[in-house]
Design an enzyme around this catalytic site. Structure first.
Site, mmCIF file in Angstrom:
data_model
loop_
_atom_site.group_PDB
_atom_site.id
_atom_site.type_symbol
_atom_site.label_atom_id
_atom_site.label_comp_id
_atom_site.label_asym_id
_atom_site.label_seq_id
_atom_site.Cartn_x
_atom_site.Cartn_y
_atom_site.Cartn_z
ATOM 1 C CE LYS A 11 19.344 -13.785 10.022
ATOM 2 N NZ LYS A 11 17.938 -14.154 10.020
ATOM 3 C CD GLU A 167 17.947 -16.978 3.995
ATOM 4 O OE1 GLU A 167 18.652 -17.616 4.775
ATOM 5 O OE2 GLU A 167 17.770 -15.744 4.095
ATOM 6 N N GLY A 173 14.338 -17.724 11.441
ATOM 7 C CA GLY A 173 14.338 -17.343 12.849
ATOM 8 C C GLY A 173 13.148 -17.864 13.634
ATOM 9 C CB SER A 212 14.675 -22.806 11.261
ATOM 10 O OG SER A 212 14.019 -21.635 11.717
ATOM 11 N N GLY A 233 21.483 -18.574 9.986
ATOM 12 C CA GLY A 233 21.393 -17.385 10.825
ATOM 13 C C GLY A 233 21.729 -17.707 12.276
ATOM 14 N N GLY A 234 20.713 -17.983 13.068
ATOM 15 C CA GLY A 234 20.895 -18.195 14.500
ATOM 16 C C GLY A 234 21.986 -19.193 14.851
HETATM 17 P P1 13P Z 1 17.858 -18.558 10.826
HETATM 18 O O1 13P Z 1 18.854 -19.640 10.531
HETATM 19 O O2 13P Z 1 18.065 -17.892 12.146
HETATM 20 O O3 13P Z 1 16.453 -19.012 10.577
HETATM 21 O O4 13P Z 1 18.124 -17.381 9.746
HETATM 22 C C1 13P Z 1 18.181 -17.695 8.409
HETATM 23 C C2 13P Z 1 18.665 -16.514 7.671
HETATM 24 O O5 13P Z 1 17.978 -15.513 7.550
HETATM 25 C C3 13P Z 1 20.020 -16.569 7.104
HETATM 26 O O6 13P Z 1 20.234 -15.528 6.199
#
Ligand code: 13P
Length: 251
Positions: A11, A167, A173, A212, A233-234
């Site tokens: 991101k 997703e 997130g 997540s 993501g995170g």
């Molecule tokens: P998280 O893993 O932070 O929930 O984000 C998922 C995401 O949007 C990956 O593209």
């Protein structure tokens, strides 16, 4: 048998120094994972830095977005051909943050998907419902509408060789992942859609779950029959967590 694929979406995070630190920790931790495909999607300004660091690592490079036009008067935008030039194998298309924060429609997403294909960059099509849509029992309808936009632009063969990521918006997130069973139900519906589009290639399209994904829930998600990897993501910003997810996906 589809090879598992784990994609880290950084991101809008990072700096030259922070990326160096992350890659210093990540590359040795990922070395030797032979059966899982791995890709990292840094922000545009760091694609060259990552490309340089990923050389000979077996880890692929991806971008988070692209513009649908080939070239010209589109100030501030980046084309698929430029991503190809920078060494990108993948590009995320239709991420929920693009849809919700930047107004990208299903038609915009289809145009970007088409541009990626034309340039030889693998589109990773992101689909998923909001919490309100799930509560109204519209999950499959929303995901199918998002897939339909691609099919109506490019035909039933559009998805061959691409990647689809489910997703759920409410899981991104939030720390609130879909349960493996919830995710599997939607992945099975996506698989059915893709197989109805094309019985030959539909069964081989990698379906990633995102929302997540962490070190402690990855194995259970990846054990589901129609989950072939993760879009992270995170946890992709934490070398230990990302490496643990990749290990869980490695056969
Ligand atoms: P998280 O893993 O932070 O929930 O984000 C998922 C995401 O949007 C990956 O593209």
């Amino acid at each position: 048998m589809i090879q598992n694929l784990v994609i880290g979406n950084w991101k809008m995070n990072g700096s030259f120094a922070a990326n160096e630190q992350l890659l210093d920790a990540l590359l040795p931790a990922l070395a030797g994972l032979e059966t899982v495909g791995i890709a990292l999607c840094p922000p545009f300004p760091y694609l060259s830095q990552a490309d340089w660091r990923l050389k000979d690592s077996g880890i692929a490079l991806g971008a988070q977005n692209l513009n649908e036009h080939e070239a010209g008067a589109h100030t501030g935008e980046v084309s698929a051909a430029m991503l190809k030039d920078l060494g990108c194998r993948y590009v995320l298309v239709g991420h929920s943050e693009r849809r919700s924060l930047y107004g990208e429609t299903d038609a915009d997403t289809a145009a970007k998907f088409s541009a990626a294909r034309a340039a030889g960059v693998v589109p990773v099509l992101c689909v998923g419902e909001t919490l309100a849509e799930r509560e109204r029992d519209e999950t499959t309808a929303v995901v199918y509408r998002q897939l339909d936009a691609i099919r109506s632009r490019l035909g039933a063969r559009a998805f061959a060789g691409s990647v689809v990521a489910y997703e759920p918006v409410w899981a991104i997130g939030t720390g609130l992942s879909a349960t493996p069973e919830q995710a599997q139900v939607v992945h099975a519906a996506i698989r059915q859609y893709l197989c109805e589009c094309d019985t030959i290639t539909g069964p081989d399209i990698a379906l990633l779950y995102g929302g997540s994904v962490k070190a402690d829930n990855a194995a259970a998600l990846l054990a589901q029959p129609d989950i072939n990897g993760a879009l992270v993501g995170g946890a992709a910003l934490d070398a230990d967590a990302f490496a643990a997810i990749c290990r869980a996906a490695n056969g």
